[in-house]
Design a protein around this motif. Structure first.
Motif, PDB file in Angstrom:
ATOM      1  N   ALA A  47      -0.309   7.598   0.397  1.00  0.00           N
ATOM      2  CA  ALA A  47      -1.030   6.487  -0.376  1.00  0.00           C
ATOM      3  C   ALA A  47      -2.245   6.485   0.105  1.00  0.00           C
ATOM      4  O   ALA A  47      -3.128   6.071  -0.567  1.00  0.00           O
ATOM      5  CB  ALA A  47      -0.158   5.190  -0.009  1.00  0.00           C
ATOM      6  N   ALA A  48      -2.446   6.564   1.421  1.00  0.00           N
ATOM      7  CA  ALA A  48      -3.943   6.397   2.084  1.00  0.00           C
ATOM      8  C   ALA A  48      -4.820   7.289   1.368  1.00  0.00           C
ATOM      9  O   ALA A  48      -5.875   7.244   1.170  1.00  0.00           O
ATOM     10  CB  ALA A  48      -3.721   6.429   3.611  1.00  0.00           C
ATOM     11  N   LEU A  49      -4.446   8.597   1.224  1.00  0.00           N
ATOM     12  CA  LEU A  49      -5.346   9.514   0.471  1.00  0.00           C
ATOM     13  C   LEU A  49      -5.648   9.264  -0.825  1.00  0.00           C
ATOM     14  O   LEU A  49      -6.927   9.231  -1.350  1.00  0.00           O
ATOM     15  CB  LEU A  49      -4.550  11.042   0.810  1.00  0.00           C
ATOM     16  CG  LEU A  49      -4.510  11.595   2.022  1.00  0.00           C
ATOM     17  CD1 LEU A  49      -3.773  12.982   2.054  1.00  0.00           C
ATOM     18  CD2 LEU A  49      -5.763  11.895   2.659  1.00  0.00           C
ATOM     19  N   LEU A 190      -4.561   3.248   5.586  1.00  0.00           N
ATOM     20  CA  LEU A 190      -5.349   4.011   6.456  1.00  0.00           C
ATOM     21  C   LEU A 190      -4.720   3.622   7.963  1.00  0.00           C
ATOM     22  O   LEU A 190      -4.320   4.560   8.802  1.00  0.00           O
ATOM     23  CB  LEU A 190      -6.636   3.842   6.500  1.00  0.00           C
ATOM     24  CG  LEU A 190      -7.481   4.498   5.159  1.00  0.00           C
ATOM     25  CD1 LEU A 190      -8.714   4.303   5.128  1.00  0.00           C
ATOM     26  CD2 LEU A 190      -7.235   6.106   5.157  1.00  0.00           C
ATOM     27  N   VAL A 191      -4.697   2.304   8.457  1.00  0.00           N
ATOM     28  CA  VAL A 191      -4.222   1.860   9.587  1.00  0.00           C
ATOM     29  C   VAL A 191      -2.725   2.221   9.835  1.00  0.00           C
ATOM     30  O   VAL A 191      -2.410   2.656  10.724  1.00  0.00           O
ATOM     31  CB  VAL A 191      -4.441   0.171   9.662  1.00  0.00           C
ATOM     32  CG1 VAL A 191      -3.825  -0.113  11.088  1.00  0.00           C
ATOM     33  CG2 VAL A 191      -6.080  -0.119   9.659  1.00  0.00           C
ATOM     34  N   GLY A 192      -2.034   2.096   8.748  1.00  0.00           N
ATOM     35  CA  GLY A 192      -0.557   2.302   8.740  1.00  0.00           C
ATOM     36  C   GLY A 192      -0.379   3.705   8.896  1.00  0.00           C
ATOM     37  O   GLY A 192       0.571   4.063   9.779  1.00  0.00           O
ATOM     38  N   ALA A 193      -0.914   4.777   8.107  1.00  0.00           N
ATOM     39  CA  ALA A 193      -1.059   6.127   8.511  1.00  0.00           C
ATOM     40  C   ALA A 193      -1.127   6.512   9.877  1.00  0.00           C
ATOM     41  O   ALA A 193      -0.457   7.292  10.533  1.00  0.00           O
ATOM     42  CB  ALA A 193      -1.627   6.702   7.575  1.00  0.00           C
ATOM     43  N   PHE A 194      -2.396   5.953  10.262  1.00  0.00           N
ATOM     44  CA  PHE A 194      -2.728   6.134  11.738  1.00  0.00           C
ATOM     45  C   PHE A 194      -1.733   5.734  12.769  1.00  0.00           C
ATOM     46  O   PHE A 194      -1.297   6.399  13.615  1.00  0.00           O
ATOM     47  CB  PHE A 194      -3.843   5.616  11.942  1.00  0.00           C
ATOM     48  CG  PHE A 194      -4.603   5.905  13.528  1.00  0.00           C
ATOM     49  CD1 PHE A 194      -4.948   7.132  14.085  1.00  0.00           C
ATOM     50  CD2 PHE A 194      -4.324   4.778  14.502  1.00  0.00           C
ATOM     51  CE1 PHE A 194      -5.408   7.453  15.242  1.00  0.00           C
ATOM     52  CE2 PHE A 194      -4.687   5.124  15.920  1.00  0.00           C
ATOM     53  CZ  PHE A 194      -5.303   6.395  16.283  1.00  0.00           C
ATOM     54  N   THR A 195      -1.047   4.481  12.493  1.00  0.00           N
ATOM     55  CA  THR A 195       0.065   3.959  13.390  1.00  0.00           C
ATOM     56  C   THR A 195       1.265   4.832  13.429  1.00  0.00           C
ATOM     57  O   THR A 195       1.631   5.239  14.559  1.00  0.00           O
ATOM     58  CB  THR A 195       0.504   2.558  12.888  1.00  0.00           C
ATOM     59  OG1 THR A 195      -0.811   1.675  12.964  1.00  0.00           O
ATOM     60  CG2 THR A 195       1.524   2.039  13.799  1.00  0.00           C
ATOM     61  N   ILE A 196       1.759   5.313  12.010  1.00  0.00           N
ATOM     62  CA  ILE A 196       2.762   6.497  12.067  1.00  0.00           C
ATOM     63  C   ILE A 196       2.463   7.328  12.837  1.00  0.00           C
ATOM     64  O   ILE A 196       3.515   7.973  13.443  1.00  0.00           O
ATOM     65  CB  ILE A 196       3.025   6.539  10.580  1.00  0.00           C
ATOM     66  CG1 ILE A 196       3.539   5.163   9.863  1.00  0.00           C
ATOM     67  CG2 ILE A 196       4.193   7.566  10.553  1.00  0.00           C
ATOM     68  CD1 ILE A 196       4.850   4.627  10.429  1.00  0.00           C
ATOM     69  N   LEU A 230       7.429   8.123  -4.514  1.00  0.00           N
ATOM     70  CA  LEU A 230       7.104   7.132  -3.190  1.00  0.00           C
ATOM     71  C   LEU A 230       5.863   6.728  -3.024  1.00  0.00           C
ATOM     72  O   LEU A 230       5.677   5.406  -2.670  1.00  0.00           O
ATOM     73  CB  LEU A 230       7.779   7.741  -2.069  1.00  0.00           C
ATOM     74  CG  LEU A 230       9.338   7.581  -2.061  1.00  0.00           C
ATOM     75  CD1 LEU A 230       9.700   8.391  -0.698  1.00  0.00           C
ATOM     76  CD2 LEU A 230       9.795   6.203  -1.930  1.00  0.00           C
ATOM     77  N   VAL A 231       4.911   7.752  -3.307  1.00  0.00           N
ATOM     78  CA  VAL A 231       3.454   7.600  -2.787  1.00  0.00           C
ATOM     79  C   VAL A 231       2.869   6.780  -3.941  1.00  0.00           C
ATOM     80  O   VAL A 231       2.257   5.623  -3.664  1.00  0.00           O
ATOM     81  CB  VAL A 231       2.764   8.821  -2.766  1.00  0.00           C
ATOM     82  CG1 VAL A 231       1.197   8.603  -2.790  1.00  0.00           C
ATOM     83  CG2 VAL A 231       3.201   9.461  -1.383  1.00  0.00           C
ATOM     84  N   THR A 235       4.631   2.758  -3.397  1.00  0.00           N
ATOM     85  CA  THR A 235       3.506   2.412  -2.417  1.00  0.00           C
ATOM     86  C   THR A 235       2.206   1.608  -2.777  1.00  0.00           C
ATOM     87  O   THR A 235       1.773   0.554  -2.956  1.00  0.00           O
ATOM     88  CB  THR A 235       3.473   3.533  -1.356  1.00  0.00           C
ATOM     89  OG1 THR A 235       4.443   4.101  -1.007  1.00  0.00           O
ATOM     90  CG2 THR A 235       2.350   3.016  -0.269  1.00  0.00           C
ATOM     91  N   VAL A 236       1.354   2.842  -3.735  1.00  0.00           N
ATOM     92  CA  VAL A 236       0.092   2.341  -3.989  1.00  0.00           C
ATOM     93  C   VAL A 236       0.356   1.271  -4.883  1.00  0.00           C
ATOM     94  O   VAL A 236      -0.357   0.066  -4.768  1.00  0.00           O
ATOM     95  CB  VAL A 236      -0.500   3.603  -4.816  1.00  0.00           C
ATOM     96  CG1 VAL A 236      -1.998   3.151  -5.363  1.00  0.00           C
ATOM     97  CG2 VAL A 236      -0.823   4.679  -3.702  1.00  0.00           C
TER      98      VAL A 236
END
Length: 325
Positions: A47-49, A190-196, A230-231, A235-236
């Motif tokens: 989703a971030a991408l 983006l923050v969530g993806a980095f956290t994961i 899912l993406v 999500t998006v």
């Protein structure tokens, strides 16, 4: 009904429907050997991408927006997106989807309690009645009369998901024209993806992938199908419309309308997995709708008279975005 309210309601229903399809698709990945961390990581990272280019375009000439709202995006992305999904998928891995959803959707009750503590004013009888009606409907929709296994750690994961979901609704309701929904959703992803990624690298959220066919509606299909659903949908679309909904309705009402996700999840299970909802579940859906209506009537009644701090749409105070703000 005012046009803004009507629009917020439609956004809330679309968001709930989008979130509702996540269960069957995520479950299909978990069943072939994906770990909860892998499912959450691919969902949020993808989703971030997808949102990266639209966010960059929206920020053109407004890069100071990220600096001013950095803390908001960090809290929103790490808590309302990354940890919320991880806790829920971890609960599903240990318990039934029904029990996990029931625990996660204690969020509206937590929000009512939080607003009560903040304003030091008890919610009205109508809001309490609507809360009880909606939660009773949730119980019926989940149809927990069967043999349900409760895992203590799974219960803790479910309660953690409830707290994070409450954070999602409260922070999404923050009316700030400087932080549009698209930027908030994209920045949060983006923050969530980095956290994961960080949690996965240190072993807190292990990644395990299996790239083989999954079973959906009795048919064998590529693992890419549930991943794309899912993406893009769960999500998006779900998060962007959820932010619009919370800003239009306020965190309390939006969270109660969000209970309809359970009905959409039942419908998705019927269409995708062939699980037909029972009469009890349909009755529960009617009670959820009734509870939402009662809470909304109370909102309108309060708005017509003196504004009650519990019932203001913008219930979130501005979150400091920099140490000096």
């Amino acid at each position: 009904m005012r046009s803004g309210t009507a629009t917020g309601l439609w956004f809330a229903l679309l968001s709930a429907a989008s979130f509702g399809v996540s269960g069957p698709f995520a479950k299909s990945l978990l069943e072939i050997g994906w770990s909860p961390g892998a499912a959450v990581g691919i969902r949020i990272g993808g989703a971030a991408l997808v949102l990266l280019v639209p966010v960059v375009v929206a920020l053109r000439g407004r890069w100071g927006t990220l600096r001013r709202n950095a803390l908001t995006l960090i809290i929103y992305g790490a808590t309302a997106i990354a940890l919320c999904q991880f806790f829920y998928f971890s609960a599903v891995q240990r318990m039934s989807v029904g029990v996990s959803l029931l625990l996660e959707y204690l969020a509206p009750v937590l929000i009512v309690g939080w607003l009560w503590l903040r304003s030091r004013r008890a919610p009205s009888r109508l809001t309490i009645c609507g809360s009880i009606t909606a939660m009773l409907g949730l119980l019926l929709v989940l149809d927990l009369t069967g043999d349900q296994r409760l895992d203590p750690i799974g219960v803790l994961y479910g309660l953690g998901a409830a707290v994070c979901l409450a954070v999602f609704f409260v922070m999404s309701a923050k009316a700030d024209d400087d932080l549009p929904p698209l930027i908030m959703a994209g920045g949060g992803m983006l923050v969530g993806a980095f956290t994961i990624l960080v949690l996965g690298l240190i072993g807190v959220m292990p990644f395990a992938f299996e790239f083989r066919d999954v079973t959906l509606a009795g048919w064998q299909t590529s693992w890419l199908v549930p991943v794309l659903m899912l993406v893009l949908i769960a999500t998006v679309l779900a998060y962007v419309t959820g932010i619009f909904a919370a800003r239009g309705l306020g965190s309390k009402v939006a969270s109660f309308v969000g209970l309809t996700e359970v009905m959409f999840a039942v419908l998705a299970s019927w269409l995708i997995l062939g699980e037909l909802p029972s009469v009890i579940q349909l009755l529960g859906g009617a009670l959820i709708v009734g509870g939402v209506i009662l809470v909304r009537i109370d909102e309108l009644r309060q708005a017509a008279g003196s504004r009650d701090p519990l019932d203001q749409a913008n219930v979130v105070e501005p979150v400091p975005t920099t140490p000096g703000s």
